[in-house]
Write a protein that holds these residues in place. Structure first.
Motif, PDB file in Angstrom:
ATOM      1  N   ARG A   1       4.402   3.618  -2.854  1.00 13.13           N
ATOM      2  CA  ARG A   1       2.985   3.776  -2.510  1.00 13.13           C
ATOM      3  C   ARG A   1       2.773   3.504  -1.023  1.00 13.13           C
ATOM      4  NH1 ARG A   1      -1.679   0.536  -2.224  1.00 13.13           N
ATOM      5  NH2 ARG A   1      -0.454  -1.334  -2.668  1.00 13.13           N
TER       6      ARG A   1
ATOM      7  N   SER B   1      -0.728   3.022   1.445  1.00 14.21           N
ATOM      8  CA  SER B   1      -2.186   2.979   1.518  1.00 14.21           C
ATOM      9  C   SER B   1      -2.598   2.577   2.921  1.00 14.21           C
ATOM     10  CB  SER B   1      -2.777   1.982   0.516  1.00 14.21           C
ATOM     11  OG  SER B   1      -2.579   2.422  -0.817  1.00 14.21           O
TER      12      SER B   1
ATOM     13  N   THR C   1      -4.689   6.670  -0.225  1.00 15.98           N
ATOM     14  CA  THR C   1      -3.438   6.252  -0.847  1.00 15.98           C
ATOM     15  C   THR C   1      -2.577   7.452  -1.192  1.00 15.98           C
ATOM     16  OG1 THR C   1      -4.429   4.247  -1.787  1.00 15.98           O
ATOM     17  CG2 THR C   1      -2.398   5.022  -2.799  1.00 15.98           C
TER      18      THR C   1
ATOM     19  N   LEU D   1       0.678   8.510  -3.475  1.00 16.29           N
ATOM     20  CA  LEU D   1       1.516   8.132  -4.604  1.00 16.29           C
ATOM     21  C   LEU D   1       2.542   9.224  -4.866  1.00 16.29           C
ATOM     22  CD1 LEU D   1      -1.292   6.821  -7.011  1.00 16.29           C
ATOM     23  CD2 LEU D   1       0.304   5.420  -5.682  1.00 16.29           C
TER      24      LEU D   1
ATOM     25  N   SER E   1       9.171   7.955  -7.063  1.00 18.30           N
ATOM     26  CA  SER E   1       9.078   7.404  -5.710  1.00 18.30           C
ATOM     27  C   SER E   1       8.747   8.493  -4.703  1.00 18.30           C
ATOM     28  CB  SER E   1      10.394   6.715  -5.313  1.00 18.30           C
ATOM     29  OG  SER E   1      11.460   7.652  -5.287  1.00 18.30           O
TER      30      SER E   1
ATOM     31  N   THR F   1       4.295  -0.200  -0.524  1.00 23.43           N
ATOM     32  CA  THR F   1       4.861  -0.859  -1.699  1.00 23.43           C
ATOM     33  C   THR F   1       6.262  -0.320  -1.924  1.00 23.43           C
ATOM     34  OG1 THR F   1       2.693  -1.129  -2.736  1.00 23.43           O
ATOM     35  CG2 THR F   1       4.619  -1.301  -4.168  1.00 23.43           C
TER      36      THR F   1
ATOM     37  N   THR G   1       4.687  -5.557  -1.921  1.00 22.11           N
ATOM     38  CA  THR G   1       3.646  -4.889  -1.135  1.00 22.11           C
ATOM     39  C   THR G   1       3.395  -5.701   0.122  1.00 22.11           C
ATOM     40  OG1 THR G   1       2.603  -3.950  -3.118  1.00 22.11           O
ATOM     41  CG2 THR G   1       1.256  -4.104  -1.136  1.00 22.11           C
TER      42      THR G   1
END
Length: 324
Positions: A168, A170, A199, A201, A208, A242, A251
């Motif tokens: 992740r 963000s 964000t 993802l 991933s 993350t 994170t």
């Protein structure tokens, strides 16, 4: 659970690491820390600025280790105690009452050793053990004015970062009401309105993101605003990534630290809390590798042995020879 490293150097010379087992007066930091933790009273651990409460339940020395159980919680609010199954109120609590849980700490110092490790269990990001460390550091300064006791959180190894997967990204920017000044129904103000978060993802079916995304963000070759499509006149205030590897997810904010702090997940919601014995065993399982990174030898033999009465009685004393 997080891990804090402790080391000592002379004032003005940060490169000269002292053997913590033989301080200038012959004292052992392990014994000094035990004496302080055993004596510290709840009123000293009370912290009005954060309305936090702590109380030491047990301090158990064994070999070159100390295991602590410390009650920790918050106070300063009023409310009801309700049974969630029956929804019946069973009591009330006042601003002077603290809701608390027991957290643990394990202090390890091999002999000889220029660094000690303090494993700290947290609950809802609270730890009474870290409050003990904070007060101990202040007392150490009084007892050894020519020495500096340093503490820092241990971070993940380069190897973990190298093989961890990015799951992740963000980025956040703080929005203020003046950003909406083109709307006729909004009064011009500069107070914080909230945070705008973008964000990224993994795509559906993937676990991933491409690793190059993390590498380029760290190296400065890729900007989060560009990656996450912020407007051209808007740059994120901070970027958070993350990573996941070896069944651990970390994170952290880019730029604040080169590597994320070590943190071990213990129990999750609905799971039983760990016992003193299990906490100590877990810390010992990590000790050899962590000390090895610091160039210090730790062996299983360091975890066993009974303390003498003189070791149990060791306390910090100030320059006048008085116990602090």
């Amino acid at each position: 659970m997080t891990v804090t490293r402790l080391w000592v150097h002379p004032r003005g010379n940060r490169k000269e690491l002292k053997d913590l087992t033989t301080l200038p007066d012959g004292s052992d930091l392990l014994h000094l820390f035990h004496g302080f933790a055993a004596d510290v009273s709840p009123d000293k651990l009370l912290k009005a600025t954060t309305e936090s409460f702590a109380n030491v339940h047990a301090v158990s020395p064994k070999g070159r280790t100390i295991t602590m159980a410390v009650d920790v919680g918050r106070y300063g609010e009023t409310g009801a105690i309700t049974n969630v199954h029956t929804m019946v109120e069973s009591g009330r609590f006042s601003k002077d009452d603290a809701t608390s849980v027991v957290t643990h700490g394990v202090f390890l110092l091999p002999s000889p050793g220029t660094s000690a490790l303090l494993f700290t269990e947290r609950s809802a990001n609270q730890s009474g053990v870290l409050r003990i460390l904070e007060l101990f550091a202040a007392k150490f300064k009084t007892a050894y004015p020519d020495l500096i006791l340093e503490t820092e959180s241990l971070v993940e190894s380069e190897a973990w970062l190298k093989y961890a997967k990015l799951v992740r990204v963000s980025a956040y920017t703080h929005r203020r009401s003046k950003d909406l000044s083109d709307r006729s129904d909004v009064t011009l103000q500069t107070q914080p309105l909230g945070e705008l978060a973008h964000t990224l993802l993994p795509p559906r079916g993937a676990k991933s993101l491409p690793r190059w995304v993390y590498d380029q963000l760290v190296n400065g070759d890729l900007h989060a605003g560009q990656l996450l499509q912020f407007s051209h006149d808007e740059e994120p205030d901070e970027t958070e990534v993350t990573l996941e590897g070896n069944n651990q997810r970390k994170t952290f904010v880019l730029g604040r630290e080169k590597r994320p702090s070590i943190s071990y997940p213990l129990s999750d919601h609905g799971e039983d809390v760990w016992t003193d014995h299990r906490i100590r065993t877990f810390a010992l399982e990590q000790a050899e590798d962590l000390f090895d990174r610091l160039g210090i030898d730790w062996s299983p033999a360091d975890a066993i042995g009974t303390w003498t009465q003189a070791q149990l009685d060791t306390r910090l004393v100030n320059a006048s020879g008085q116990q602090t």
